[in-house]
Each structure stands twice: as C-alpha cells, then as structure tokens.
Design an enzyme around this catalytic site. Structure first.
Site, mmCIF file in Angstrom:
data_model
loop_
_atom_site.group_PDB
_atom_site.id
_atom_site.type_symbol
_atom_site.label_atom_id
_atom_site.label_comp_id
_atom_site.label_asym_id
_atom_site.label_seq_id
_atom_site.Cartn_x
_atom_site.Cartn_y
_atom_site.Cartn_z
ATOM 1 C CE LYS A 125 -4.412 -1.699 1.387
ATOM 2 N NZ LYS A 125 -5.640 -1.597 2.115
ATOM 3 C CE LYS A 208 -6.614 -7.352 -2.039
ATOM 4 N NZ LYS A 208 -6.829 -6.929 -0.656
ATOM 5 C CE LYS A 211 -12.861 -1.499 -0.273
ATOM 6 N NZ LYS A 211 -11.974 -1.607 0.888
#
Ligand code: AQP
Length: 346
Positions: A125, A208, A211
């Site tokens: 992230k 993966k 969103k």
C-alpha cells in the site's frame, strides 16, 4: 505455540467471531466472496458474531469526510443486504466504540517495529513512497489486533490477504500474555479458505481484485448492473485452451482458475464439482454461465442496498444500537487491560 496449548488457552473463551471491512469506497466481489458471504454463514452457525465498519482503518489513507460517512452507511447497507441480520449480529462502526483506539494504543506498545516492517500489505500500500505514508498505515495491524481482541474474539473470517495480519494478532496476544504473566487474550483462529479466499483481478490473474485498482475493468463492483457485469466478464482476460476437467489442469492458468473459482464460490460448489461439469468447454460457452450466476447473486444485493440507502436515519439508528452492544462487551475487557498494564483508570 502448539495446538494443544492453543486449545487449552481458548477453552475458557466463548465462540465469538469478529471481522470488518474498511468503508473506503467501492465494494467488490472479492469483499463479498472472500469475507461477507462467510460472515453470513457464521452468523447462522453456533457463534456470537460481531461485524464492524472499520472507519479508523479507512483514514490511514486520505478520505473525503462527507464521502467517508456515506461509504460507512453504504457498507452497513451491504452487510444487511447480503444477509447479516442486526438482530443476530452486532453491526457497528469502529470509531463509535472508543475502546478500539484505546486498546490499539496499548498494543502499539506491545508490537515491535521489526514485526510491522515485515507486513507485506504495508509495503504494497505504501509502495515506493513509504516515507510519506501515514504512521497509522504502518501501525494498522496493531489496531486490527485490538479490534479483534477487545472482544476476546476466537474466530476471524477474512480473505487470504489478511493472513499475515492475523498471525501478528496472535503474536501480540502471546507477547501481552507473556509480558504480564496472564492468560488474558485468546489465540485467535483465522477462518480462511474455500475457492474465493483470494479473488483475483479480471485483467491480471496474479493480482488481487481490489477496490483501489485504477482499472474499473479489473473488478466487479457490488453496485455494477447486469450489463456491466456481463461486459466485464466478457472482456476478462483468459487463455486459448478449453477448460480442464481436473484441478491439476488449472496450474499455470491463473485467469482460468480465477473465473472457475468465482463460479464455484458463487454457487457454493467445490472446484472439483465445477470442473467435472464444465471441463472441455471453451470460455465462450463458460462465460455466459458465469455471468448468469453472478447477476443472480449480486442483483438482489445491490437492489436491497439501494433501498436501504433511501433511509439513512434508520441505518444510523441500527449502527448506534450495534455500537451500544459492542461497547458493552469491549468496555470491561479493555478496563481489565488497563488494570493489567498498571494504568490507573477509575
Ligand atoms: N480480492 C479479494 N479476495 C478475497 N477476499 C478479499 N478481501 C478484499 N479483497 C479480496 C477481503 O475483504 C475484507 C475486507 O477488506 P478491506 O476492504 O477492509 O481491505 P482490503 O483487503 O485492503 O481490500 P481491498 O479491496 O484490497 O481495498 P484497497 O483497494 O483499499 O486496498 C478482508 O477480509 C479481505 O481479506
């Protein structure tokens, strides 16, 4: 820790489930199949179930304040539309129960920097810009441990990407118990598995479904309409070969494996059962079957979410009631934690 010790240590705790999703906007088929579908199953089994909208986690990256409130209500609507019943499960948002943040701080003082540095989700992230990531994003797994352990939860259903964080939760519980010479926090059991433990991107079977992927084509959103779902699956990346009849034939075919897994999870089937039905078919014949199954499952959920969102005051009322119930469980556990740590809190 050995299984024997773990069982002994957990036997004094009630079978209690805790899990959560961030209201960071946009819910995907990955969230549904990897998490919420299981939340509903466990609600209907022999567990006390607590499900949270983890808004404190969401703000570890920038969120527009008005949108965050809306996303939190929308996530509540998603939970309920998917089958979570506020009479059976406790549904609430994390920031409404301050015990999460309080225990999170104490766990910041238990967790070690070295443990945090190994967390792959932080690396993913934060990316190349880790120096600029928030301290909250780095400490996220300690707060997640607090979310779970503030309820003495024993079982945590999540997607496969959360496995490392749950191992860290066990490490924090074990270190706390060891450092203070108590047997106070349980060793949680992660509940991960099934064909949809990791739903992959429709554009790249090695990534993966997420969103925050910049490509909307990479995911099925829970509010996509039937035409959009059909168009995304039609364009989903595949290979040239026909589908195999056995699981071994999916090796090195990540996109094929992903679509078959989604189909299996939507229909509560095993990969083996699906492959014995569809083995030998071309993708051109299989994709319409997948679309039909996806639309059949998702359309009623998105319709119900839209209906629930027409009355946000009712959602707020349910969330407040959920928070009151959650606090009634967490408050004595966190109060006892203050005492164990030696903090004077009248
Ligand atoms: N692709 C997935 N397959 C299986 N499970 C998944 N989950 C998320 N994506 C998949 C599971 O959903 C729960 C809540 O996830 P989250 O939204 O709180 O955080 P996340 O894992 O960071 O989800 P995203 O979509 O990847 O969000 P962004 O893009 O913001 O990082 C968890 O149980 C998770 O395993």
């Amino acid at each position: 820790m050995s299984d024997a010790v773990q069982t002994q240590s957990n036997s004094k705790f009630n079978k209690r489930v805790f899990s959560g999703i961030q209201p960071s906007g946009g819910l995907t088929l990955g969230n549904y199949l990897g998490a919420v579908k299981r939340f509903v199953q466990m609600q209907n089994e022999d567990f006390e179930t607590i499900y949270c909208m983890v808004d404190l986690h969401a703000i570890t990256v920038w969120q527009d304040p008005a949108r965050l409130k809306n996303n939190t209500r929308e996530l509540a609507a998603f939970y309920i539309a998917s089958g979570l019943n506020p009479e059976k499960s406790i549904l609430f948002n994390q920031s409404a129960v301050s015990e999460h943040a309080e225990l999170g701080w104490m766990f910041n003082c238990v967790a070690r920097m070295g443990w945090m540095k190994r967390m792959t989700q932080f690396k993913d992230k934060a990316g190349k810009n880790a120096e600029n990531a928030s301290l909250g994003l780095f400490g996220y797994p300690a707060l997640m441990a607090a979310d779970i352990l503030a309820y003495h939860a024993t079982h945590v259903p999540v997607g496969d990407d959360q496995k490392q964080h749950l191992e860290l939760t066990r490490d924090i519980a074990a270190k706390f118990n060891h450092d203070f010479g108590v047997d106070f926090f349980p060793m949680i059991d992660p509940v991960i598995g099934g064909p949809a433990a990791r739903v992959m991107s429709l554009r790249d079977g090695s990534k993966k479904m997420s969103k925050s992927d910049p490509s909307d084509q990479s995911r099925i959103n829970m509010n996509d309409d039937a035409d959009t779902i059909a168009q995304k699956f039609r364009k989903a990346k595949t290979d040239q070969d026909a589908l195999p009849s056995e699981e071994s034939g999916l090796e090195n075919r990540p996109e094929a494996k992903n679509l078959i897994s989604i189909y299996a999870a939507l229909g509560d089937q095993s990969l083996e059962d699906v492959l014995s039905d569809v083995g030998g078919k071309q993708f051109s014949a299989f994709k319409p079957m997948l679309v039909e199954r996806a639309v059949e499952t998702l359309s009623p959920i998105s319709g119900e979410m839209n209906r629930l969102m027409l009355d946000v005051s009712e959602i707020d009322r349910l969330l407040k009631r959920g928070a009151d119930k959650a606090r009634a469980i967490a408050a004595p556990i966190v109060q006892k934690t203050y005492d164990i740590v030696g903090l004077l809190k009248p």
